[in-house]
Design a protein around this motif. Sequence first.
Motif, short mmCIF file in Angstrom:
data_model
loop_
_atom_site.label_atom_id
_atom_site.label_comp_id
_atom_site.label_asym_id
_atom_site.label_seq_id
_atom_site.Cartn_x
_atom_site.Cartn_y
_atom_site.Cartn_z
N UNK A 4 1.19 -1.00 -0.17
CA UNK A 4 -0.14 -0.19 -0.03
C UNK A 4 0.71 1.02 0.08
N UNK A 5 0.41 2.21 -1.02
CA UNK A 5 1.11 3.14 -1.06
C UNK A 5 0.28 4.90 -0.99
N UNK A 6 0.18 5.64 0.23
CA UNK A 6 -0.45 6.71 0.23
C UNK A 6 -0.05 7.99 0.06
N UNK A 7 -0.58 8.51 -0.89
CA UNK A 7 0.37 9.97 -1.87
C UNK A 7 -0.79 11.70 -1.25
N UNK A 8 -0.10 12.70 -1.04
CA UNK A 8 -1.01 13.46 -1.79
C UNK A 8 -1.34 13.80 -2.85
N UNK A 9 -2.65 14.38 -3.82
CA UNK A 9 -2.67 14.82 -4.63
C UNK A 9 -1.83 15.45 -5.13
N UNK A 10 -0.58 15.69 -5.26
CA UNK A 10 -0.15 16.88 -6.23
C UNK A 10 0.64 15.63 -7.94
N UNK A 11 0.77 16.76 -8.87
CA UNK A 11 1.34 16.40 -9.93
C UNK A 11 2.73 15.59 -9.94
N UNK A 12 4.11 16.01 -8.69
CA UNK A 12 5.04 15.87 -8.45
C UNK A 12 4.95 14.57 -7.75
N UNK A 13 3.76 13.67 -6.84
CA UNK A 13 4.21 13.03 -6.72
C UNK A 13 4.13 11.59 -7.20
N UNK A 14 3.62 11.35 -8.38
CA UNK A 14 3.07 10.95 -10.14
C UNK A 14 5.12 10.07 -10.45
N UNK A 15 6.22 10.22 -10.22
CA UNK A 15 6.82 9.20 -9.94
C UNK A 15 7.52 8.87 -8.54
N UNK A 16 6.67 9.74 -7.27
CA UNK A 16 7.19 8.58 -6.76
C UNK A 16 6.23 7.62 -6.51
N UNK A 17 5.11 7.34 -7.65
CA UNK A 17 3.73 6.47 -7.33
C UNK A 17 4.46 5.32 -8.41
N UNK A 18 4.83 5.83 -9.52
CA UNK A 18 5.55 5.55 -10.47
C UNK A 18 6.84 4.26 -9.92
N UNK A 19 7.98 4.68 -9.37
CA UNK A 19 8.36 3.91 -8.93
C UNK A 19 7.78 3.28 -7.47
N UNK A 20 7.22 3.22 -6.31
CA UNK A 20 6.14 2.34 -6.22
C UNK A 20 5.83 1.01 -7.06
N UNK A 21 5.09 1.18 -7.73
CA UNK A 21 4.43 -0.22 -8.85
C UNK A 21 5.94 -0.56 -9.18
N UNK A 22 6.89 0.58 -10.06
CA UNK A 22 7.74 -0.35 -10.52
C UNK A 22 8.56 -1.38 -9.69
N UNK A 23 8.71 -1.04 -8.07
CA UNK A 23 9.46 -1.97 -7.24
C UNK A 23 9.13 -3.37 -6.63
N UNK A 24 7.46 -2.35 -6.38
CA UNK A 24 6.69 -4.34 -6.42
C UNK A 24 6.89 -4.84 -7.04
N UNK A 25 6.46 -4.18 -8.95
CA UNK A 25 6.66 -5.03 -9.44
C UNK A 25 7.74 -6.11 -9.87
N UNK A 26 8.70 -5.33 -10.01
CA UNK A 26 9.99 -5.81 -10.08
C UNK A 26 10.57 -7.07 -9.50
N UNK A 27 9.78 -7.16 -8.05
CA UNK A 27 10.05 -7.97 -6.84
C UNK A 27 9.54 -9.05 -7.19
N UNK A 28 8.51 -8.87 -8.09
CA UNK A 28 7.55 -10.24 -8.33
C UNK A 28 8.05 -10.85 -9.38
N UNK A 29 9.24 -10.30 -10.11
CA UNK A 29 9.79 -10.89 -11.37
C UNK A 29 9.02 -10.78 -12.72
N UNK A 30 8.59 -9.54 -12.76
CA UNK A 30 8.06 -9.60 -14.05
C UNK A 30 9.04 -8.87 -14.87
N UNK A 31 8.60 -9.25 -16.13
CA UNK A 31 10.03 -8.69 -17.27
C UNK A 31 8.89 -7.21 -17.37
N UNK A 32 10.84 -6.53 -17.99
CA UNK A 32 11.39 -5.08 -18.06
C UNK A 32 9.44 -4.61 -19.17
#
Length: 139
Positions: A4-32
Amino acid sequence: MKYSYKVPCKKEKLRDIRSFVKEILDKHGLSEIDSSTLVLAIDEVCANLIIHSHQCNAKDSIEIVINVDQEVGIIFDIIDKAEIFDISNYEEPQLEDIIKKQRKGGLGLILVKRIMDNIQIIQDPTKNICRMTKKIQVA
């Protein structure tokens, strides 16, 4: 596994969201390619919520919950309290119309619907959940 990841509704937080999602997916062995495609879909939905539903109001927030299940695949819940836009009922414009009218935008939700296997909108009195499922092999 659930993340789970919660962020304020600021455009600047989209980068953090992308990083969070990518980190989780990489942890579970998804292809690039699979990982990048899913990050794109989640980024598009979160950007639409932050920009259009919440007008970049940092007092509001969205929460991303990722549930990785070896049987089901990956379930993404994007939770907020704004007025709902039901992506599952979104009618895709014709690509030719977008090109002819030289519209800026209009392709994001088309991509999301093509990337995800299932999209549901769940409403209750306290929150909205955009649940997107991708049937994919995970480690």
